[in-house]
Design a protein around this motif. Structure first.
Motif, PDB file in Angstrom:
ATOM      1  N   ARG A 128       0.830  -1.208   0.000  1.00  9.77           N
ATOM      2  CA  ARG A 128       0.000   0.000   0.000  1.00  9.77           C
ATOM      3  C   ARG A 128       0.868   1.262   0.000  1.00  9.77           C
ATOM      4  O   ARG A 128       0.524   2.272  -0.626  1.00  9.77           O
ATOM      5  CB  ARG A 128      -0.932  -0.021   1.211  1.00  9.77           C
ATOM      6  N   ASP A 153       2.121   1.723  -3.488  1.00  9.78           N
ATOM      7  CA  ASP A 153       1.080   2.300  -4.346  1.00  9.78           C
ATOM      8  C   ASP A 153       0.987   3.821  -4.156  1.00  9.78           C
ATOM      9  O   ASP A 153       0.745   4.558  -5.115  1.00  9.78           O
ATOM     10  CB  ASP A 153      -0.276   1.643  -4.039  1.00  9.78           C
ATOM     11  N   ARG A 177       1.602   6.580  -7.165  1.00 10.14           N
ATOM     12  CA  ARG A 177       0.644   7.633  -7.488  1.00 10.14           C
ATOM     13  C   ARG A 177       1.319   9.006  -7.446  1.00 10.14           C
ATOM     14  O   ARG A 177       1.103   9.850  -8.313  1.00 10.14           O
ATOM     15  CB  ARG A 177      -0.551   7.601  -6.537  1.00 10.14           C
TER      16      ARG A 177
END
Length: 406
Positions: free
Chosen positions: A87, A90, A94
């Protein structure tokens, strides 16, 4: 009528540039601090549990850690993020899609193993400038080895030419390699941004150290004797070293025949300028020991300030050897505007002025995770998502004033 003098706009050529800073210690943070001072929005990404190791390098200087951290991380925002968690990865991906620069100084292979190497991130953002700062470089037998400034000073030969001739090698007393690498990295990044097509940049502490020994290495490769240690003296010019005075020490730099003759006049030794042994710089270098033995007694008889006055009047470059307490309070230091008040402390500003105005650090160094929530919100994370990431330990959210420790 009163003439209105237009105010000078701040020198922020990198305003609008987003930098993701995955570096720690000193070299990488130096690079990104320069970019921040030039206007970039630098997001410092740190592990939520421990942060940048440099926060603990020395006594507590401010609420966020040590004086070294304070000095190399002004103007940045802190995002506390666990990159080993999928996570967290990620989140970084982004952010990278919306950024212009990524700078990392992870151990060799770590970024690639985590899926955040240059190929991974540039596949999502082709114009990204991805800069890696390593220890020894991408290739060679030491490519996988870690490195810190003093280790590199030893490995690259800097220590071999530093110190007194009859004593062991010593480390240069400042973080020369780290800070030099940071400056080179900032230069490379600015050049790549100017080019505008995206680049993968590689720099290393070892390569910077080699670049600090250009003429010594070239001379050795041409067959010259390996350079040794010369104390404060410079092996290619004489006299060019520190001399004791009656009440201190004086660095004297007589870099050509004219300056040497002027020095001799000041010391009441005009005959030395006409001495065949000292008629040119190569001859003075050859007969350095004899020359120094004649100059030292005259210099040792006189007070530092009196010598300085006469040497300056004669145009001979000279300086007393000052300690840092004296330097920090020296009128020349104050006149430069290099000392900047920041969060109740005094920090050294960038050595750059534009249109006569000092470039300054724009905010205090951040606490660990101080800007996590706002950075995630800018990346379109909802409050509930941020809360879940926080609860899972993927991110750390801190909201506190950035006040210095007393």
């Amino acid at each position: 009528m009163m003439r209105v003098v237009p105010s000078v706009p701040p020198f922020l050529p990198l305003e609008g540039v987003r930098v993701l800073d995955l570096t720690s210690s000193l070299a990488g943070p130096t690079a990104t601090e320069i970019l921040a001072a030039l206007g970039a929005d630098v997001v410092k990404i740190e592990h939520p549990g421990r942060g940048d190791e440099a926060r603990d390098w020395g006594p507590r200087f401010f609420e966020g850690g040590s004086v070294m951290f304070f000095s190399a991380n002004a103007g940045k925002r802190s995002l506390a993020l666990d990159l080993k968690d999928e996570r967290g990865r990620d989140v970084l991906l982004r952010l990278a899609e919306r950024s212009d620069v990524v700078v990392q100084s992870l151990r060799p292979g770590t970024a690639e193993r985590l899926g955040i190497g240059p190929d991974d991130l540039r596949a999502r953002n082709s114009k990204l400038v991805y800069c890696t700062i390593g220890a020894f470089g991408r290739r060679g037998p030491l490519a996988a080895d870690p490195g810190y400034d003093p280790l590199i000073q030893a490995a690259a030969g800097i220590m071999s030419v530093t110190g007194e001739p009859d004593r062991p090698p010593v480390r240069v007393g400042v973080s020369l390699v780290d800070i030099g690498t940071g400056v080179w990295a900032a230069l490379a990044i600015v050049a790549a941004l100017h080019e505008g097509v995206g680049r993968t940049l590689d720099l290393s502490l070892y390569e910077t150290a080699l670049s600090l020994l250009p003429y010594q290495i070239a001379d050795v490769l041409a067959g010259a004797e390996t350079p040794g240690r010369h104390g404060t003296a410079f092996p290619l010019i004489a006299p060019y070293e520190v001399f004791p005075t009656a009440d201190g020490e004086l660095m004297i730099v007589a870099g050509n025949d004219r300056l040497f003759a002027s020095l001799c006049e000041v010391l009441g030794l005009p005959e030395l300028a006409g001495d065949p042994r000292f008629g040119s710089n190569p001859l003075r270098v050859e007969h350095r020991a004899e020359l120094v033995s004649l100059l030292r007694p005259r210099l040792a008889e006189r007070a530092t300030e009196e010598l300085l006055e006469h040497l300056r009047a004669a145009g001979v470059p000279a300086s007393p050897v000052l300690d840092l307490d004296e330097v920090a309070r020296h009128e020349q230091t104050l006149a430069t505007g290099m000392l900047q008040e920041l969060a109740g402390r005094t920090i050294v500003a960038p050595p750059l002025s534009a249109d006569g105005e000092r470039v300054l650090h724009r905010s205090a160094p951040p606490l660990l995770g101080e800007h996590t929530a706002e950075i995630l919100a800018e990346a379109d994370y909802e409050a509930a998502e941020i809360d879940r990431l926080t609860a899972a330990g993927v991110v750390r959210v801190v909201q506190a004033g950035n006040e210095p420790a007393r």
